[in-house]
Structures are given as C-alpha cells and as structure tokens.
Design a protein around this motif. Structure first.
Motif, PDB file in Angstrom:
ATOM      1  N   GLU A 155     -71.654  34.779  51.201  1.00  0.00           N
ATOM      2  CA  GLU A 155     -71.060  35.548  50.798  1.00  0.00           C
ATOM      3  C   GLU A 155     -70.934  36.193  52.134  1.00  0.00           C
ATOM      4  O   GLU A 155     -69.221  36.112  52.015  1.00  0.00           O
ATOM      5  N   LEU A 158     -67.908  33.935  52.085  1.00  0.00           N
ATOM      6  CA  LEU A 158     -66.852  33.686  51.009  1.00  0.00           C
ATOM      7  C   LEU A 158     -65.533  34.661  51.559  1.00  0.00           C
ATOM      8  O   LEU A 158     -64.717  34.556  51.284  1.00  0.00           O
ATOM      9  N   ILE A 175     -62.392  26.188  48.818  1.00  0.00           N
ATOM     10  CA  ILE A 175     -63.952  26.934  49.344  1.00  0.00           C
ATOM     11  C   ILE A 175     -65.235  25.954  49.818  1.00  0.00           C
ATOM     12  O   ILE A 175     -65.884  26.475  50.394  1.00  0.00           O
ATOM     13  N   VAL A 179     -67.038  26.383  53.509  1.00  0.00           N
ATOM     14  CA  VAL A 179     -68.141  27.109  53.098  1.00  0.00           C
ATOM     15  C   VAL A 179     -68.925  26.520  53.353  1.00  0.00           C
ATOM     16  O   VAL A 179     -70.456  26.500  53.508  1.00  0.00           O
ATOM     17  N   ILE A 191     -70.942  27.745  43.698  1.00  0.00           N
ATOM     18  CA  ILE A 191     -70.294  28.429  43.685  1.00  0.00           C
ATOM     19  C   ILE A 191     -69.763  30.154  42.742  1.00  0.00           C
ATOM     20  O   ILE A 191     -69.497  30.983  43.417  1.00  0.00           O
ATOM     21  N   MET A 195     -69.748  33.369  43.707  1.00  0.00           N
ATOM     22  CA  MET A 195     -68.748  34.195  43.871  1.00  0.00           C
ATOM     23  C   MET A 195     -68.980  35.291  42.602  1.00  0.00           C
ATOM     24  O   MET A 195     -68.797  36.839  42.633  1.00  0.00           O
TER      25      MET A 195
END
Length: 228
Positions: A155, A158, A175, A179, A191, A195
C-alpha cells in the motif's frame, strides 16, 4: 523502488529479493548477464544491483551495454571482487556505487536510499504531499491531517506512485510495472483489492475523498484545492 537483482548465486539472490520485499521494495531477479540485460531493457527499474561474475556475460560488460543502449538506470555493483582496480573499473563503466561482498543488508538499503534521493523523481528527501495527505519517504510514515495512517509495504508503494503523479491517471499497467514483479497476472483483481484497502485507509472519516477510480483508465489522487 522497483529493483533488478542480477545475481547467479541462487541463495544470495533469494535472500536479497526477500529482504528488499520486506523493506517495501519490488524486486526481480536475473541469474545471468544476458537475462539481466534483457530485463533492464524491458522494465523501467529504479535501480539495478549487479554482480560482476555472471554466466553468459560478466557484470562489467552488462553495465557497458546498458549505457551504450541509453539505459541510465542507476547501477550498484555488488561483488566479491574487492580490490581497488575492480572498483575503479566498475565506477568508470557507469556504476553509481560499489558494494563489497559479504555485506550487511542494512548497508545495502542505505545505499539504495542514496540512489532514491539522487534519482530523477526526487532531488531530496522532502515528503510527498497532496492536500492534507503526506508521505515521508525517509521515515516511511503516512499522515492525513496530521493523523498517522498504517499501511502495508504494498500500500505504501502504491500511494508513493500516485503521489509522484498528482492529478494524473496512473494505469493498471503502470502500477503493475512499478509495484509488482514481472510475473504479475494482469487478469487478476489484486490491484483493485489493494486500491480498495488503500482508499479506506486514506479517505474514510474525511470529508474530501482523494483517491478515485477512473473507469477504464486507472487511478489518481485528486487535490480538492485545484479541482484535479
């Protein structure tokens, strides 16, 4: 940071990859010179950890080829070749640092922090901010309106990526590249799940939501003050 580890000693490569992951980075491993060169040319890494004695092509040649191909990714040579002449050759070929084996892992992380501070995305250790949301890269701390927010390593990565592109849509592909590792399955909903969890942590309890999904495109952090 997304880091490429070019190392043919399987146990050492696995140890470094695991340690980098636990420290909040994303790490891929290549076990030969040609494999490392191919990955470095295909993936936008933030740093490369490069052994000197590699099968297929030695580290010095890999480094020279990277620079000849116009790939400017910072390279830290990590090698058991510790005499001064090898260090000089590595630095002259374009490495930004030279770490002798055996090494303390904390020292490796410190060298990577130097690379991060010097990198093109940031020239200093200043926190990243959007509105009242702040991410401190050095302390690895996130706050919103002064309130601490506990994030997992993934996290945190991100949020860092989104904060480096405020107001801009960051695609799922981007992303995944920054990541997750090279084996990431783009067909999964990983993802979206991460998110969703991140949105709960940074937006829940606040009047102005910052993290939004742009359907069919990706995600972005918006700044209420700029309407973006």
């Amino acid at each position: 940071m997304r880091i490429l580890v070019v190392e043919d000693e399987t146990r050492l490569a696995s140890f470094v990859q695991q340690g980098l992951t636990q420290a909040g980075h994303t790490a891929d491993v290549a076990s030969s010179g040609p494999a490392g060169l191919e990955l470095a040319a295909a993936v936008p890494y933030d740093a490369i950890l490069l052994d000197m004695m590699l099968p297929g092509q030695n580290g010095l040649d890999v480094l020279r080829n990277l620079r000849e191909f116009g790939i400017a990714t910072p390279v830290i040579i990590v090698s058991a070749l510790t005499d001064t002449q090898h260090v000089i050759r590595g630095l002259d070929a374009g490495a930004v640092d030279y770490l002798r084996k055996p090494f303390e892992f904390d020292e490796l992380l410190a060298r990577l922090r130097i690379v991060q501070r010097r990198g093109p995305t940031t020239t200093d250790a200043a926190p990243l901010r959007v509105a009242d949301l702040e991410l401190d890269l050095v302390q690895r701390r996130v706050t919103r309106a002064g309130q601490p927010i506990a994030l997992t390593n993934r996290e945190f990565a991100l949020l860092e990526l989104l904060l480096r592109h405020p107001g801009r849509v960051v695609s799922k592909t981007r992303i995944a590249e920054k990541v997750w590792d090279v084996d990431f399955d783009m067909g999964s909903n990983v993802i979206e799940v991460h998110m969703s969890q991140l949105r709960k942590k940074i937006d829940r309890g606040f009047a102005e939501p910052l993290l939004e999904t742009v359907v069919g495109q990706g995600y972005r952090l918006r700044d209420p003050a700029t309407r973006v």
